[in-house]
Design a protein around this motif. Structure first.
Motif, short mmCIF file in Angstrom:
data_model
loop_
_atom_site.label_atom_id
_atom_site.label_comp_id
_atom_site.label_asym_id
_atom_site.label_seq_id
_atom_site.Cartn_x
_atom_site.Cartn_y
_atom_site.Cartn_z
N ALA A 246 0.83 -1.21 0.00
CA ALA A 246 0.00 0.00 0.00
C ALA A 246 0.87 1.26 0.00
N ASP A 247 1.97 1.23 0.76
CA ASP A 247 2.89 2.38 0.78
C ASP A 247 3.45 2.65 -0.62
N ILE A 248 3.87 1.58 -1.28
CA ILE A 248 4.47 1.70 -2.61
C ILE A 248 3.42 2.21 -3.61
N ARG A 249 2.22 1.68 -3.52
CA ARG A 249 1.16 2.11 -4.44
C ARG A 249 0.82 3.58 -4.22
N ALA A 250 0.72 4.00 -2.97
CA ALA A 250 0.38 5.40 -2.68
C ALA A 250 1.47 6.35 -3.19
N SER A 251 2.73 5.94 -3.02
CA SER A 251 3.84 6.77 -3.51
C SER A 251 3.82 6.85 -5.03
N ALA A 252 3.55 5.73 -5.68
CA ALA A 252 3.47 5.72 -7.15
C ALA A 252 2.34 6.61 -7.66
N ASP A 253 1.21 6.57 -6.97
CA ASP A 253 0.08 7.43 -7.35
C ASP A 253 0.45 8.90 -7.24
N LEU A 254 1.18 9.25 -6.15
CA LEU A 254 1.60 10.64 -5.95
C LEU A 254 2.56 11.08 -7.06
N VAL A 255 3.52 10.23 -7.38
CA VAL A 255 4.50 10.57 -8.43
C VAL A 255 3.80 10.74 -9.77
N ALA A 256 2.89 9.85 -10.09
CA ALA A 256 2.17 9.94 -11.36
C ALA A 256 1.30 11.19 -11.42
N ALA A 257 0.68 11.54 -10.30
CA ALA A 257 -0.22 12.70 -10.27
C ALA A 257 0.54 14.02 -10.37
N THR A 258 1.69 14.09 -9.72
CA THR A 258 2.45 15.35 -9.72
C THR A 258 3.37 15.47 -10.92
N GLY A 259 3.76 14.34 -11.50
CA GLY A 259 4.66 14.39 -12.63
C GLY A 259 6.09 14.76 -12.28
N VAL A 260 6.49 14.55 -11.03
CA VAL A 260 7.87 14.89 -10.66
C VAL A 260 8.84 14.01 -11.46
N PRO A 261 9.95 14.59 -11.91
CA PRO A 261 10.84 13.82 -12.78
C PRO A 261 11.74 12.84 -12.06
N ALA A 262 11.87 12.96 -10.72
CA ALA A 262 12.85 12.12 -10.02
C ALA A 262 12.41 11.86 -8.59
N ILE A 263 12.81 10.69 -8.08
CA ILE A 263 12.67 10.36 -6.66
C ILE A 263 14.03 9.92 -6.16
N VAL B 124 8.70 1.55 -6.47
CA VAL B 124 7.86 2.70 -6.83
C VAL B 124 8.04 3.07 -8.30
N ILE B 125 9.29 3.08 -8.76
CA ILE B 125 9.56 3.38 -10.17
C ILE B 125 8.82 2.39 -11.07
N ASP B 126 8.89 1.12 -10.72
CA ASP B 126 8.19 0.10 -11.52
C ASP B 126 6.68 0.34 -11.52
N ALA B 127 6.13 0.70 -10.34
CA ALA B 127 4.69 0.94 -10.24
C ALA B 127 4.27 2.18 -11.03
N VAL B 128 5.13 3.19 -11.05
CA VAL B 128 4.83 4.40 -11.84
C VAL B 128 4.83 4.07 -13.33
N GLN B 129 5.79 3.28 -13.74
CA GLN B 129 5.87 2.90 -15.16
C GLN B 129 4.67 2.08 -15.58
#
Length: 323
Positions: free
Chosen positions: A220-237, A251-256
């Motif tokens: 759930a932590d990984i999914r929530a972080s991936a959702d945040l990255v996808a929503a904000t469009g930040v280029p890097a973590i 998280v990178i894999d989940a964003v992809q």
């Protein structure tokens, strides 16, 4: 009898003189304290840091050599607010015998603390705000002065000079973060160690794990972080020097999988500084390198260092300070 008493008095005075001649034996739990104690103490102290580069204080347990270091110390400095975890009981016992100071708890007002849910209650990562962390410097100087009054003047001068450097660093970090485009001003890291940094310098912070690293990040932590990255469009973590990078990769894999791209922006120092003999192995360098890494990865341009940090920059052969 008179001769024996005179001899004993002479030996006692020689012993006291020798104690004043030798450097104070200071033990610090973490590098972010040990480095400052070294700068404040100068030639009057010899500092041993228990937890070195790459060591996670949340998980650290005292070794036999640590206990010996505490036993021989004249002064012990630690952060407090449960940062040192399993060392807490050991430090409490030594506090009954010698100066043992929880610097964060004794130097920083309660109103400036970030409160959290769970066992910690207080977020212990106060060094991430350079202005806030500078408040431990006078406490270090005062404690050392009580233990070695003949060096008190030097301690005071060193502390004043170092606080001026941290004040300049604090302002520089804020200016650097402000260069990141506002839509990309989100910092995603392996665990929640940057809340003070975010509050002080105006960047949204999200840690995949909580404040402690004792438990693994959940799905759930990984999914929530991936959702945040996808929503904000930040280029890097960002990965951290004391934490396994596999959660960041997850998280990178989940964003992809959501059709977005994000990359590793670099490694940040969170619970420990860098290697000895490098800029990141100093407290100023830790904050400076973190900030440059964050700003450059998120699309900003760090400004030149201020003149107050010119000596530090020259020591480490870095770019010259701004005129």
């Amino acid at each position: 009898m008179i001769r024996l008493l005179a001899t004993a008095a002479l030996i006692g005075s020689l012993g006291a003189a020798h104690a004043q001649d030798r450097p104070l034996d200071v033990v610090a739990t973490i590098g972010m304290i040990g480095d400052i104690a070294t700068h404040v103490g100068g030639d009057c102290v010899e500092v041993t840091t228990i937890m070195g580069p790459g060591v996670d204080p949340h998980l650290y347990g005292a070794s036999a050599s640590d206990v010996r270091s505490f036993q021989s110390a004249d002064v012990i400095f630690y952060s407090g607010y449960s940062l040192e975890g399993q060392l807490g009981e050991v430090l409490a016992k030594f506090a009954e015998r010698k100066p043992t100071v929880a610097l964060a708890a004794s130097s920083i007002a309660e109103g400036d603390l970030i409160r959290t849910d769970g066992a910690y209650g207080i977020d212990p990562h106060l060094w991430m705000d350079a202005g806030l962390w500078s408040r431990i410097v006078p406490t270090i100087a005062e404690t050392l002065s009580e233990a070695r009054p003949d060096c008190a003047e030097g301690f005071g001068a060193n502390a004043e000079r170092y606080v001026a450097q941290l004040t300049a660093l604090d302002a520089w970090v804020g200016d650097a973060i402000a260069t990141i485009p506002s839509g990309q001003r989100t910092l995603v890291t392996a665990h929640d160690a940057f809340a003070y940094y975010g509050r002080a310098y105006g960047i949204t912070v999200a840690g995949i794990q909580g404040i402690s690293t004792e438990a693994e990040a959940s799905v759930a932590d990984i999914r929530a972080s991936a959702d945040l990255v996808a929503a904000t469009g930040v280029p890097a973590i960002f990965i951290e020097s004391t934490i396994n990078p596999r959660t960041i990769q997850a998280v990178i894999d989940a964003v992809q999988q959501q059709g977005h791209d994000v990359r590793v922006g670099g490694q940040l120092y969170s619970d420990a500084m860098g290697a000895d003999g490098t800029p990141g192995g100093t407290y100023i360098g830790m904050i400076h390198e973190n900030t440059r890494t964050i700003v450059e990865a998120l699309g900003g341009t760090p400004p030149p260092l201020p003149e107050a940090l010119a000596d530090w920059a020259e020591e480490w052969n870095l770019a010259k300070a701004a005129p």
